[in-house]
Design a protein around this motif. Structure first.
Motif: not given
Length: 243
Positions: A138-158
């Motif tokens: 329900e939330r836009p992915a760009r607002h809650n993406a998490v980056a850790l080095g080369d790892l990117v996690v996008e909780p919105g679109p999973r």
């Protein structure tokens, strides 16, 4: 105020479709009736072959899978299903059958409920996994993406990526990765991972968290050429460990 007809149509659209694979016809009827009374749409398959074919259709939001199916076993169904699908799978396993539970989790099952099965517990597990799978969208992915080095996690679109390449994760593996990524250097306890990733309190001698973390660690190390792993903090829990 919305009309009764409009409300009825909205409820119909929100129904979650559950595939129940179990050769125990009496239990299947009982569970299907209970789930339908709790707002789910249920389809029942009584053989492993039929269950796998229906699960691969992509028409279901979750699968409830008995492991002790004759012939084409539930473990084989799970193994083949995980080759192409990340649909949440909750195993039904005989109480005390720890080996099958662990093997099922290693093959990619998200959770398990012991037989004899209590419908209220099954409903609670299903709702927990479905909520974690669909809620964040329900939330836009760009607002809650998490980056850790080369790892990117996008909780919105999973979705999760390592160096731009998508990681193939089960629903629960993604839940755990998102929790660990948000925690950064802070250790996530097994109790917290169980509550937030599985939707239930961790029980004594329950290895579910450990098996999911082990599966996730193998995938992360393979995708990153061991530049990213999960550290075990003995007696506490886990945290992501970038190289």
């Amino acid at each position: 105020m919305a009309s009764p007809l409009r409300h009825h149509r909205r409820v119909q659209m929100e129904l979650k479709r559950i595939l129940l694979v179990d050769d125990d016809r009496e239990l299947g009827v009982m569970l299907a009736e209970y789930l339908e009374g709790d707002g789910f749409e249920v389809e029942v398959a009584e053989t492993g072959q039929d269950g796998l074919a229906r699960a691969l259709s992509g028409d279901h939001d979750a699968v409830v899978l008995d492991l002790m199916l004759p012939g084409f076993s539930g473990l084989e169904v799970l193994r083949q299903l995980r080759e192409t699908s990340d649909v949440p799978v909750i195993m039904l396993s005989a109480r005390g059958d720890e080996i099958d539970k662990v093997v099922g989790l290693e093959l990619g099952a998200d959770d398990y409920v012991a037989k004899p099965c209590y419908p209220r517990e099954l409903v609670a597990r299903l709702r927990a996994h479905l909520r974690r799978r669909t809620g964040p969208q329900e939330r836009p992915a760009r607002h809650n993406a998490v980056a850790l080095g080369d790892l990117v996690v996008e909780p919105g679109p999973r979705r999760a990526f390592w160096n731009g390449s998508a990681l193939e994760l089960t629903a629960t593996e993604f839940n755990f990765l998102a929790i660990l990524a948000r925690a950064g250097e802070t250790v996530s306890t097994k109790e917290d991972l169980s509550l937030r990733g599985l939707g239930r309190a961790r029980q004594s001698y329950d290895r579910s968290v450990d098996v999911h973390i082990s599966n996730l660690r193998i995938k992360l190390e393979a995708a990153s050429a061991r530049r990213l792993s999960i550290e075990t903090v003995r007696g506490v829990g886990y945290r992501l460990l970038p190289a």
